[in-house]
Design a protein around this motif. Structure first.
Motif, PDB file in Angstrom:
ATOM      1  N   SER A  42       0.691  -1.201   0.316  1.00  0.00           N
ATOM      2  CA  SER A  42      -0.114  -0.069   0.167  1.00  0.00           C
ATOM      3  C   SER A  42       0.690   1.398   0.183  1.00  0.00           C
ATOM      4  O   SER A  42       2.431   1.003   1.089  1.00  0.00           O
ATOM      5  N   LYS A  43       0.409   2.255  -0.693  1.00  0.00           N
ATOM      6  CA  LYS A  43       0.805   3.041  -0.459  1.00  0.00           C
ATOM      7  C   LYS A  43       0.050   4.765   0.810  1.00  0.00           C
ATOM      8  O   LYS A  43       0.325   5.885   0.246  1.00  0.00           O
ATOM      9  N   ALA A  44      -0.145   4.138   0.927  1.00  0.00           N
ATOM     10  CA  ALA A  44      -1.499   5.026   2.532  1.00  0.00           C
ATOM     11  C   ALA A  44      -0.606   5.094   2.952  1.00  0.00           C
ATOM     12  O   ALA A  44       0.770   4.850   3.338  1.00  0.00           O
ATOM     13  N   ASP A  45      -1.123   6.389   3.780  1.00  0.00           N
ATOM     14  CA  ASP A  45      -0.097   7.238   4.730  1.00  0.00           C
ATOM     15  C   ASP A  45      -0.004   6.007   5.913  1.00  0.00           C
ATOM     16  O   ASP A  45      -0.905   5.326   5.831  1.00  0.00           O
ATOM     17  N   ALA A  46       0.967   6.189   6.917  1.00  0.00           N
ATOM     18  CA  ALA A  46       1.156   6.101   8.021  1.00  0.00           C
ATOM     19  C   ALA A  46       0.393   5.683   8.999  1.00  0.00           C
ATOM     20  O   ALA A  46      -0.287   4.468   9.832  1.00  0.00           O
ATOM     21  N   ALA A  47      -0.513   6.232   9.423  1.00  0.00           N
ATOM     22  CA  ALA A  47      -1.741   6.483   9.774  1.00  0.00           C
ATOM     23  C   ALA A  47      -2.883   5.300   9.585  1.00  0.00           C
ATOM     24  O   ALA A  47      -3.393   4.324  10.277  1.00  0.00           O
ATOM     25  N   VAL A  48      -3.485   5.412   8.084  1.00  0.00           N
ATOM     26  CA  VAL A  48      -4.537   4.554   7.616  1.00  0.00           C
ATOM     27  C   VAL A  48      -3.090   2.835   7.514  1.00  0.00           C
ATOM     28  O   VAL A  48      -4.565   1.604   7.306  1.00  0.00           O
ATOM     29  N   LYS A  49      -2.351   2.858   7.159  1.00  0.00           N
ATOM     30  CA  LYS A  49      -1.519   1.491   7.354  1.00  0.00           C
ATOM     31  C   LYS A  49      -1.817   0.586   8.994  1.00  0.00           C
ATOM     32  O   LYS A  49      -2.210  -0.304   9.178  1.00  0.00           O
ATOM     33  N   GLN A  50      -1.498   2.216  10.170  1.00  0.00           N
ATOM     34  CA  GLN A  50      -1.536   1.621  10.912  1.00  0.00           C
ATOM     35  C   GLN A  50      -3.220   1.096  11.725  1.00  0.00           C
ATOM     36  O   GLN A  50      -2.846  -0.420  12.232  1.00  0.00           O
ATOM     37  N   GLN A  51      -3.727   1.566  10.976  1.00  0.00           N
ATOM     38  CA  GLN A  51      -5.888   1.336  11.078  1.00  0.00           C
ATOM     39  C   GLN A  51      -5.654  -0.256  11.056  1.00  0.00           C
ATOM     40  O   GLN A  51      -6.442  -1.273  11.738  1.00  0.00           O
TER      41      GLN A  51
END
Length: 85
Positions: A42-51
C-alpha cells in the motif's frame, strides 16, 4: 409427498448451516495474509496502514476465538480501507 419435501428441505438447511461456518474458518487465515500483503504494498499514509494493521490483528484474534463470521467481516473491512475488496 409433502412430508418428504419438508424433510428434504430441513436436511438441506442442516447441511448448509454446518458447512458455512466451516468455510469461514478456512477463509480467515487467507484474508489475514491478504491484509499483510496489502499493507506492505500500500501507498497509504502511516495512520491508515496502522489502522488496517490493527483491524487485521483484531480479525485474526476473532478467528482464533472461533468467531469466524465476525473475523471475515473485520478482515474484509480492513482490506476495503486499502481498496482491495
Amino acid at each position: 409427498m409433502r412430508k418428504t419435501v419438508i424433510v428434504m428441505a430441513l436436511s438441506m438447511a442442516s447441511v448448509f448451516s454446518v458447512g458455512i461456518p466451516a468455510a469461514w474458518a478456512f477463509t480467515c487465515p487467507i484474508l489475514y495474509e491478504q491484509c499483510q500483503q496489502a499493507i506492505k504494498q500500500s501507498k497509504a499514509d502511516a495512520a491508515v496502514k496502522q489502522q488496517v494493521k490493527q483491524m487485521c490483528e483484531d480479525g485474526i484474534g476473532l478467528h482464533k476465538s472461533g468467531k469466524h463470521k465476525e473475523s471475515v467481516e473485520k478482515l474484509n473491512e480492513a482490506l476495503g480501507l486499502l481498496g482491495k475488496k
